[in-house]
Motif scaffolding. Sequence first.
Motif, short mmCIF file in Angstrom:
data_model
loop_
_atom_site.label_atom_id
_atom_site.label_comp_id
_atom_site.label_asym_id
_atom_site.label_seq_id
_atom_site.Cartn_x
_atom_site.Cartn_y
_atom_site.Cartn_z
N LEU B 57 0.84 -1.21 0.00
CA LEU B 57 0.00 0.00 0.00
C LEU B 57 0.88 1.26 0.00
O LEU B 57 0.58 2.24 -0.70
CB LEU B 57 -0.93 0.01 1.22
CG LEU B 57 -1.96 -1.13 1.30
CD1 LEU B 57 -2.75 -1.03 2.60
CD2 LEU B 57 -2.91 -1.08 0.10
N TYR B 58 1.95 1.22 0.78
CA TYR B 58 2.91 2.35 0.84
C TYR B 58 3.52 2.60 -0.54
O TYR B 58 3.56 3.74 -1.01
CB TYR B 58 4.00 1.99 1.86
CG TYR B 58 5.15 2.98 1.99
CD1 TYR B 58 5.01 4.16 2.71
CD2 TYR B 58 6.41 2.69 1.44
CE1 TYR B 58 6.07 5.04 2.86
CE2 TYR B 58 7.47 3.57 1.60
CZ TYR B 58 7.30 4.75 2.30
OH TYR B 58 8.36 5.61 2.45
N ARG B 61 1.01 4.19 -2.83
CA ARG B 61 0.81 5.62 -2.55
C ARG B 61 1.97 6.46 -3.07
O ARG B 61 1.77 7.59 -3.52
CB ARG B 61 0.64 5.85 -1.05
CG ARG B 61 -0.74 5.42 -0.54
CD ARG B 61 -0.90 5.74 0.92
NE ARG B 61 -1.00 7.17 1.15
CZ ARG B 61 -2.14 7.84 1.31
NH1 ARG B 61 -3.28 7.19 1.29
NH2 ARG B 61 -2.14 9.12 1.51
N LEU B 62 3.20 5.91 -2.98
CA LEU B 62 4.37 6.63 -3.51
C LEU B 62 4.52 6.41 -5.01
O LEU B 62 5.30 7.06 -5.68
CB LEU B 62 5.67 6.14 -2.84
CG LEU B 62 5.97 6.50 -1.40
CD1 LEU B 62 7.35 5.98 -1.02
CD2 LEU B 62 5.92 8.02 -1.17
#
Lengths: 91, 91
Positions: B57-58, B61-62
Amino acid sequence: MEVPDMRLTSLLGFIAGTLTTVSFVPQVLHAWRNKSCHDLSWGMLFTFSAGVVLWLLYGLRLWAMPIIVANAVTLALLVIIMILKMRYTTR
Amino acid sequence: MEVPDMRLTSLLGFIAGTLTTVSFVPQVLHAWRNKSCHDLSWGMLFTFSAGVVLWLLYGLRLWAMPIIVANAVTLALLVIIMILKMRYTTR
Protein backbone atom coordinates in the motif's frame (compact mmCIF):
# COMPACT_ATOMS: atom_id res chain seq x y z
CA MET A 1 7.04 20.46 6.12
CA GLU A 2 5.11 17.63 4.52
CA VAL A 3 1.64 17.71 3.02
CA PRO A 4 -0.88 15.67 5.10
CA ASP A 5 -1.04 13.08 2.33
CA MET A 6 2.70 12.38 2.61
CA ARG A 7 2.37 12.21 6.38
CA LEU A 8 -0.25 9.47 6.02
CA THR A 9 2.00 7.68 3.52
CA SER A 10 4.93 7.88 5.95
CA LEU A 11 2.72 6.61 8.78
CA LEU A 12 1.70 3.68 6.60
CA GLY A 13 5.38 3.04 5.81
CA PHE A 14 6.33 3.15 9.48
CA ILE A 15 3.59 0.67 10.43
CA ALA A 16 4.66 -1.59 7.52
CA GLY A 17 8.31 -1.30 8.57
CA THR A 18 7.48 -1.99 12.21
CA LEU A 19 5.59 -5.16 11.23
CA THR A 20 8.19 -6.59 8.83
CA THR A 21 10.97 -5.73 11.29
CA VAL A 22 9.19 -6.89 14.47
CA SER A 23 8.36 -10.17 12.65
CA PHE A 24 12.01 -11.17 13.10
CA VAL A 25 11.74 -10.91 16.88
CA PRO A 26 9.52 -14.06 17.31
CA GLN A 27 11.86 -15.75 14.82
CA VAL A 28 14.88 -14.92 17.01
CA LEU A 29 13.00 -16.13 20.13
CA HIS A 30 11.79 -19.26 18.29
CA ALA A 31 15.37 -20.09 17.25
CA TRP A 32 16.65 -19.40 20.78
CA ARG A 33 14.00 -21.58 22.47
CA ASN A 34 14.34 -24.47 20.01
CA LYS A 35 18.13 -24.11 19.83
CA SER A 36 17.72 -24.60 16.08
CA CYS A 37 17.70 -22.56 12.89
CA HIS A 38 18.02 -25.60 10.67
CA ASP A 39 14.93 -24.77 8.59
CA LEU A 40 16.17 -21.25 7.85
CA SER A 41 18.35 -21.68 4.79
CA TRP A 42 21.67 -19.85 4.42
CA GLY A 43 20.66 -19.06 0.85
CA MET A 44 17.64 -17.16 2.14
CA LEU A 45 19.53 -15.43 4.93
CA PHE A 46 22.40 -14.18 2.73
CA THR A 47 20.24 -13.10 -0.21
CA PHE A 48 17.74 -11.40 2.09
CA SER A 49 20.49 -9.58 4.00
CA ALA A 50 22.10 -8.33 0.77
CA GLY A 51 18.66 -7.05 -0.31
CA VAL A 52 18.11 -5.33 3.03
CA VAL A 53 21.46 -3.50 2.64
CA LEU A 54 20.36 -2.27 -0.81
CA TRP A 55 16.88 -1.25 0.48
CA LEU A 56 18.74 0.77 3.11
CA LEU A 57 20.73 2.57 0.37
CA TYR A 58 17.49 3.04 -1.63
CA GLY A 59 15.81 4.56 1.43
CA LEU A 60 18.79 6.86 2.01
CA ARG A 61 18.61 8.08 -1.61
CA LEU A 62 14.86 8.75 -1.33
CA TRP A 63 15.43 10.02 2.24
CA ALA A 64 12.39 7.93 3.18
CA MET A 65 12.64 7.42 6.93
CA PRO A 66 10.30 4.37 7.12
CA ILE A 67 12.56 2.52 4.65
CA ILE A 68 15.80 3.62 6.36
CA VAL A 69 14.76 2.77 9.93
CA ALA A 70 13.00 -0.52 9.06
CA ASN A 71 15.92 -1.89 7.07
CA ALA A 72 18.58 -0.81 9.58
CA VAL A 73 16.79 -2.63 12.42
CA THR A 74 15.99 -5.67 10.22
CA LEU A 75 19.68 -5.95 9.29
CA ALA A 76 20.64 -6.00 12.98
CA LEU A 77 18.09 -8.78 13.69
CA LEU A 78 19.30 -10.78 10.67
CA VAL A 79 22.86 -10.62 12.00
CA ILE A 80 21.60 -12.04 15.35
CA ILE A 81 19.75 -14.87 13.53
CA MET A 82 22.88 -15.73 11.50
CA ILE A 83 25.02 -15.77 14.67
CA LEU A 84 22.48 -18.13 16.34
CA LYS A 85 22.40 -20.36 13.26
CA MET A 86 26.22 -20.60 13.22
CA ARG A 87 26.17 -21.41 16.93
CA TYR A 88 23.46 -24.09 16.63
CA THR A 89 24.85 -25.76 13.52
CA THR A 90 26.42 -29.08 14.46
CA ARG A 91 29.88 -29.42 12.96
CA MET B 1 10.27 11.36 -17.45
CA GLU B 2 12.64 10.83 -14.57
CA VAL B 3 15.90 12.60 -13.83
CA PRO B 4 18.90 10.23 -14.15
CA ASP B 5 19.37 10.30 -10.38
CA MET B 6 15.88 8.89 -9.79
CA ARG B 7 16.51 6.22 -12.42
CA LEU B 8 19.58 5.07 -10.51
CA THR B 9 17.55 5.09 -7.30
CA SER B 10 14.83 2.98 -8.94
CA LEU B 11 17.46 0.58 -10.29
CA LEU B 12 18.88 0.25 -6.76
CA GLY B 13 15.36 -0.39 -5.47
CA PHE B 14 14.68 -3.04 -8.10
CA ILE B 15 17.94 -4.88 -7.29
CA ALA B 16 17.10 -4.64 -3.57
CA GLY B 17 13.56 -5.90 -4.22
CA THR B 18 14.80 -8.72 -6.43
CA LEU B 19 17.19 -9.90 -3.70
CA THR B 20 14.75 -9.74 -0.77
CA THR B 21 12.06 -11.39 -2.91
CA VAL B 22 14.30 -14.05 -4.52
CA SER B 23 15.60 -14.90 -1.02
CA PHE B 24 12.27 -16.62 -0.34
CA VAL B 25 12.79 -19.03 -3.25
CA PRO B 26 15.60 -21.06 -1.56
CA GLN B 27 13.46 -20.96 1.58
CA VAL B 28 10.53 -22.51 -0.31
CA LEU B 29 12.85 -25.15 -1.86
CA HIS B 30 14.50 -25.79 1.52
CA ALA B 31 11.09 -26.36 3.14
CA TRP B 32 10.00 -28.58 0.24
CA ARG B 33 13.16 -30.73 0.34
CA ASN B 34 13.18 -31.13 4.12
CA LYS B 35 9.39 -31.49 4.30
CA SER B 36 9.58 -29.16 7.28
CA CYS B 37 8.93 -25.52 8.15
CA HIS B 38 9.03 -26.16 11.89
CA ASP B 39 11.71 -23.55 12.57
CA LEU B 40 9.76 -20.84 10.73
CA SER B 41 7.47 -19.43 13.40
CA TRP B 42 3.82 -18.57 12.66
CA GLY B 43 4.38 -15.34 14.60
CA MET B 44 7.06 -14.34 12.12
CA LEU B 45 5.09 -15.44 9.06
CA PHE B 46 1.86 -13.61 10.00
CA THR B 47 3.54 -10.40 11.19
CA PHE B 48 5.82 -10.32 8.16
CA SER B 49 2.92 -10.91 5.75
CA ALA B 50 0.87 -8.12 7.34
CA GLY B 51 3.87 -5.82 6.96
CA VAL B 52 4.34 -6.82 3.31
CA VAL B 53 0.68 -5.95 2.61
CA LEU B 54 1.22 -2.49 4.15
CA TRP B 55 4.52 -1.98 2.23
CA LEU B 56 2.52 -2.75 -0.89
CA LEU B 57 0.00 0.00 0.00
CA TYR B 58 2.91 2.35 0.84
CA GLY B 59 4.49 1.62 -2.53
CA LEU B 60 1.17 2.24 -4.30
CA ARG B 61 0.81 5.62 -2.55
CA LEU B 62 4.37 6.63 -3.51
CA TRP B 63 3.86 4.95 -6.90
CA ALA B 64 7.32 3.44 -6.38
CA MET B 65 7.48 0.45 -8.71
CA PRO B 66 10.38 -1.34 -6.94
CA ILE B 67 8.35 -1.36 -3.70
CA ILE B 68 5.10 -2.43 -5.43
CA VAL B 69 6.57 -5.29 -7.49
CA ALA B 70 8.88 -6.63 -4.74
CA ASN B 71 6.12 -6.78 -2.13
CA ALA B 72 3.52 -8.29 -4.46
CA VAL B 73 5.86 -11.17 -5.38
CA THR B 74 7.06 -11.60 -1.77
CA LEU B 75 3.45 -11.88 -0.61
CA ALA B 76 2.80 -14.67 -3.15
CA LEU B 77 5.90 -16.59 -1.94
CA LEU B 78 4.88 -16.12 1.70
CA VAL B 79 1.48 -17.64 0.92
CA ILE B 80 3.26 -20.69 -0.58
CA ILE B 81 5.48 -21.04 2.52
CA MET B 82 2.42 -20.84 4.81
CA ILE B 83 0.59 -23.49 2.76
CA LEU B 84 3.67 -25.78 2.98
CA LYS B 85 3.95 -25.18 6.73
CA MET B 86 0.27 -26.07 7.23
CA ARG B 87 0.74 -29.20 5.14
CA TYR B 88 3.90 -30.32 6.99
CA THR B 89 2.63 -29.60 10.49
CA THR B 90 1.81 -32.87 12.24
CA ARG B 91 -1.55 -32.71 13.91
